[in-house]
Design a protein around this motif. Structure first.
Motif, PDB file in Angstrom:
ATOM      1  N   ALA A 181       1.379   9.141   1.117  1.00 34.71           N
ATOM      2  CA  ALA A 181       1.898   9.509  -0.202  1.00 34.71           C
ATOM      3  C   ALA A 181       0.766   9.613  -1.212  1.00 34.71           C
ATOM      4  O   ALA A 181      -0.211   8.854  -1.156  1.00 34.71           O
ATOM      5  CB  ALA A 181       2.926   8.486  -0.674  1.00 34.71           C
ATOM      6  N   ALA A 182       0.899  10.549  -2.137  1.00 30.24           N
ATOM      7  CA  ALA A 182      -0.088  10.682  -3.202  1.00 30.24           C
ATOM      8  C   ALA A 182      -0.110   9.414  -4.042  1.00 30.24           C
ATOM      9  O   ALA A 182       0.924   8.768  -4.263  1.00 30.24           O
ATOM     10  CB  ALA A 182       0.251  11.884  -4.073  1.00 30.24           C
ATOM     11  N   ARG A 183      -1.292   9.058  -4.500  1.00 29.65           N
ATOM     12  CA  ARG A 183      -1.457   7.831  -5.275  1.00 29.65           C
ATOM     13  C   ARG A 183      -0.530   7.800  -6.483  1.00 29.65           C
ATOM     14  O   ARG A 183       0.100   6.770  -6.767  1.00 29.65           O
ATOM     15  CB  ARG A 183      -2.915   7.723  -5.716  1.00 29.65           C
ATOM     16  CG  ARG A 183      -3.266   6.474  -6.500  1.00 29.65           C
ATOM     17  CD  ARG A 183      -4.764   6.474  -6.772  1.00 29.65           C
ATOM     18  NE  ARG A 183      -5.166   5.317  -7.521  1.00 29.65           N
ATOM     19  CZ  ARG A 183      -5.119   5.225  -8.858  1.00 29.65           C
ATOM     20  NH1 ARG A 183      -4.640   6.253  -9.549  1.00 29.65           N
ATOM     21  NH2 ARG A 183      -5.525   4.136  -9.478  1.00 29.65           N
ATOM     22  N   GLU A 184      -0.432   8.904  -7.195  1.00 31.39           N
ATOM     23  CA  GLU A 184       0.405   8.937  -8.387  1.00 31.39           C
ATOM     24  C   GLU A 184       1.881   8.777  -8.061  1.00 31.39           C
ATOM     25  O   GLU A 184       2.643   8.237  -8.858  1.00 31.39           O
ATOM     26  CB  GLU A 184       0.172  10.235  -9.164  1.00 31.39           C
ATOM     27  CG  GLU A 184      -1.173  10.284  -9.876  1.00 31.39           C
ATOM     28  CD  GLU A 184      -1.378   9.089 -10.808  1.00 31.39           C
ATOM     29  OE1 GLU A 184      -0.470   8.830 -11.627  1.00 31.39           O
ATOM     30  OE2 GLU A 184      -2.414   8.419 -10.703  1.00 31.39           O
ATOM     31  N   ASP A 185       2.292   9.240  -6.888  1.00 27.14           N
ATOM     32  CA  ASP A 185       3.683   9.034  -6.471  1.00 27.14           C
ATOM     33  C   ASP A 185       3.946   7.549  -6.219  1.00 27.14           C
ATOM     34  O   ASP A 185       5.014   7.029  -6.571  1.00 27.14           O
ATOM     35  CB  ASP A 185       3.990   9.844  -5.206  1.00 27.14           C
ATOM     36  CG  ASP A 185       4.107  11.333  -5.484  1.00 27.14           C
ATOM     37  OD1 ASP A 185       4.287  11.703  -6.660  1.00 27.14           O
ATOM     38  OD2 ASP A 185       4.016  12.123  -4.518  1.00 27.14           O
ATOM     39  N   VAL A 186       2.972   6.881  -5.603  1.00 28.86           N
ATOM     40  CA  VAL A 186       3.126   5.441  -5.366  1.00 28.86           C
ATOM     41  C   VAL A 186       3.199   4.696  -6.691  1.00 28.86           C
ATOM     42  O   VAL A 186       4.044   3.821  -6.888  1.00 28.86           O
ATOM     43  CB  VAL A 186       1.972   4.900  -4.504  1.00 28.86           C
ATOM     44  CG1 VAL A 186       2.110   3.387  -4.311  1.00 28.86           C
ATOM     45  CG2 VAL A 186       1.937   5.595  -3.151  1.00 28.86           C
ATOM     46  N   VAL A 187       2.326   5.062  -7.620  1.00 27.94           N
ATOM     47  CA  VAL A 187       2.335   4.422  -8.941  1.00 27.94           C
ATOM     48  C   VAL A 187       3.674   4.658  -9.638  1.00 27.94           C
ATOM     49  O   VAL A 187       4.278   3.729 -10.198  1.00 27.94           O
ATOM     50  CB  VAL A 187       1.178   4.953  -9.810  1.00 27.94           C
ATOM     51  CG1 VAL A 187       1.301   4.425 -11.244  1.00 27.94           C
ATOM     52  CG2 VAL A 187      -0.168   4.559  -9.215  1.00 27.94           C
ATOM     53  N   ALA A 188       4.161   5.878  -9.584  1.00 24.48           N
ATOM     54  CA  ALA A 188       5.403   6.219 -10.273  1.00 24.48           C
ATOM     55  C   ALA A 188       6.593   5.429  -9.738  1.00 24.48           C
ATOM     56  O   ALA A 188       7.498   5.052 -10.501  1.00 24.48           O
ATOM     57  CB  ALA A 188       5.672   7.722 -10.140  1.00 24.48           C
ATOM     58  N   HIS A 189       6.619   5.177  -8.440  1.00 27.74           N
ATOM     59  CA  HIS A 189       7.742   4.442  -7.848  1.00 27.74           C
ATOM     60  C   HIS A 189       7.566   2.925  -7.956  1.00 27.74           C
ATOM     61  O   HIS A 189       8.548   2.195  -8.162  1.00 27.74           O
ATOM     62  CB  HIS A 189       7.903   4.818  -6.365  1.00 27.74           C
ATOM     63  CG  HIS A 189       8.525   6.153  -6.148  1.00 27.74           C
ATOM     64  ND1 HIS A 189       7.803   7.332  -6.201  1.00 27.74           N
ATOM     65  CD2 HIS A 189       9.808   6.515  -5.888  1.00 27.74           C
ATOM     66  CE1 HIS A 189       8.608   8.354  -5.970  1.00 27.74           C
ATOM     67  NE2 HIS A 189       9.830   7.889  -5.781  1.00 27.74           N
ATOM     68  N   LEU A 190       6.337   2.450  -7.792  1.00 30.69           N
ATOM     69  CA  LEU A 190       6.119   1.008  -7.704  1.00 30.69           C
ATOM     70  C   LEU A 190       5.963   0.342  -9.063  1.00 30.69           C
ATOM     71  O   LEU A 190       6.435  -0.789  -9.255  1.00 30.69           O
ATOM     72  CB  LEU A 190       4.880   0.731  -6.846  1.00 30.69           C
ATOM     73  CG  LEU A 190       4.542  -0.739  -6.591  1.00 30.69           C
ATOM     74  CD1 LEU A 190       5.704  -1.448  -5.887  1.00 30.69           C
ATOM     75  CD2 LEU A 190       3.263  -0.862  -5.755  1.00 30.69           C
ATOM     76  N   ALA A 191       5.311   1.001 -10.006  1.00 31.46           N
ATOM     77  CA  ALA A 191       5.044   0.367 -11.301  1.00 31.46           C
ATOM     78  C   ALA A 191       6.310  -0.111 -12.007  1.00 31.46           C
ATOM     79  O   ALA A 191       6.338  -1.238 -12.527  1.00 31.46           O
ATOM     80  CB  ALA A 191       4.240   1.315 -12.193  1.00 31.46           C
ATOM     81  N   PRO A 192       7.403   0.685 -12.036  1.00 30.53           N
ATOM     82  CA  PRO A 192       8.624   0.172 -12.690  1.00 30.53           C
ATOM     83  C   PRO A 192       9.210  -1.053 -11.984  1.00 30.53           C
ATOM     84  O   PRO A 192       9.780  -1.934 -12.635  1.00 30.53           O
ATOM     85  CB  PRO A 192       9.582   1.362 -12.617  1.00 30.53           C
ATOM     86  CG  PRO A 192       8.709   2.572 -12.476  1.00 30.53           C
ATOM     87  CD  PRO A 192       7.550   2.107 -11.653  1.00 30.53           C
TER      88      PRO A 192
END
Length: 208
Positions: A181-192
Motif C-alpha cells: 500500500a502507498a504510504r499516504e494510504d496507510v497514513v490516511a487509514h491508520l492516523a484516525p
C-alpha cells in the motif's frame, strides 16, 4: 589469540579505562546485533569485535539478554519519535506518530534495527521482557503524559499495540495489500484510528 580466548599481546581481565571499555563493548554489540540479528550474535563475537575477553563482557552486562536490554536503551529511535511527535498540538498527534513511525521503518538503517528488535522479541522471552520494559519506561510514559487523561496509560498501550501490529504485517510478515500500500494510504487509514485511541471519547458505549 591466546588459548584462553584473550587477544594476543594483552593480559586477560579489564582493559584500562572502565567507561571506555564498557562503551567499546556497547558499540560492538550494536554493530553485531544490527548485522547478524539477535540469534546470530554471541557474547564471544561481541568480545572479539570490542577486543576484550568474553569474561569481561559478562562482568559488565551479565548475559546476552541483559546486554541487549542496555543496547535497546542506547538506540532511542522510538523514544525520540514520541518526544518529537508530542511537541505539536494534541489533535494532530496521531498523524505525527504514524508518519514518524513509517519513516523509521522505511529508513534503511533504522528499519533494519527495528526488524532486529522485533525478531529478537520473538526469539527470546528475556529479550521480549527487555523490550517491554524499555517501551514502558521510555516510550509509553512519555506518550501517556502527553495525552494527560485518567486512562492515558491504557490509551498509550493501545496505540503501541496498533502500530506494532501494522509494522509486523507491513514490514515483517508482508501481508498484502498492506505491504504494498502507498504510504499516504496507510497514513490516511491508520492516523484516525491512532488519534481515536489517544483522544477519542470512550465514555459512550459502542453501538452493536
Amino acid at each position: 589469540m591466546t588459548a584462553s580466548g584473550t587477544p594476543a599481546g594483552r593480559p586477560p581481565g579489564r582493559r584500562p579505562g572502565t567507561a571506555r571499555t564498557r562503551e567499546a563493548i556497547l558499540d560492538a554489540a550494536r554493530r553485531c546485533f544490527a548485522e547478524d540479528g539477535y540469534a546470530g550474535t554471541s557474547i564471544r563475537r561481541i568480545a572479539r569485535e570490542s577486543d576484550v575477553d568474553h569474561a569481561l563482557v559478562l562482568h559488565f552486562f551479565g548475559t546476552k539478554d541483559a546486554l541487549f536490554g542496555v543496547v535497546l536503551r542506547s538506540v532511542p529511535l522510538l523514544a525520540d519519535l514520541v518526544r518529537e511527535a508530542s511537541e505539536g498540538d494534541t489533535g494532530g498527534l496521531g498523524e505525527r506518530l504514524v508518519r514518524g513511525y513509517l519513516d523509521l521503518w522505511d529508513d534503511p538503517d533504522a528499519g533494519r534495527w527495528l526488524r532486529v528488535v522485533a525478531r529478537a522479541a520473538s526469539a527470546s522471552p528475556n529479550a521480549a521482557a527487555a523490550l517491554a520494559a524499555f517501551i514502558a519506561d521510555e516510550v509509553m510514559v512519555v506518550l501517556a503524559r502527553r495525552v494527560g487523561t485518567e486512562n492515558a496509560e491504557l490509551r498509550a498501550n493501545l496505540v503501541g499495540a496498533q502500530m506494532l501490529g501494522v509494522a509486523t504485517a507491513r514490514y515483517l510478515v508482508r501481508t498484502e495489500p498492506l505491504a504494498s500500500a502507498a504510504r499516504e494510504d496507510v497514513v490516511a487509514h491508520l492516523a484516525p484510528v491512532i488519534q481515536q485511541c489517544l483522544t477519542g471519547d470512550v465514555s459512550k458505549p459502542v453501538d452493536r
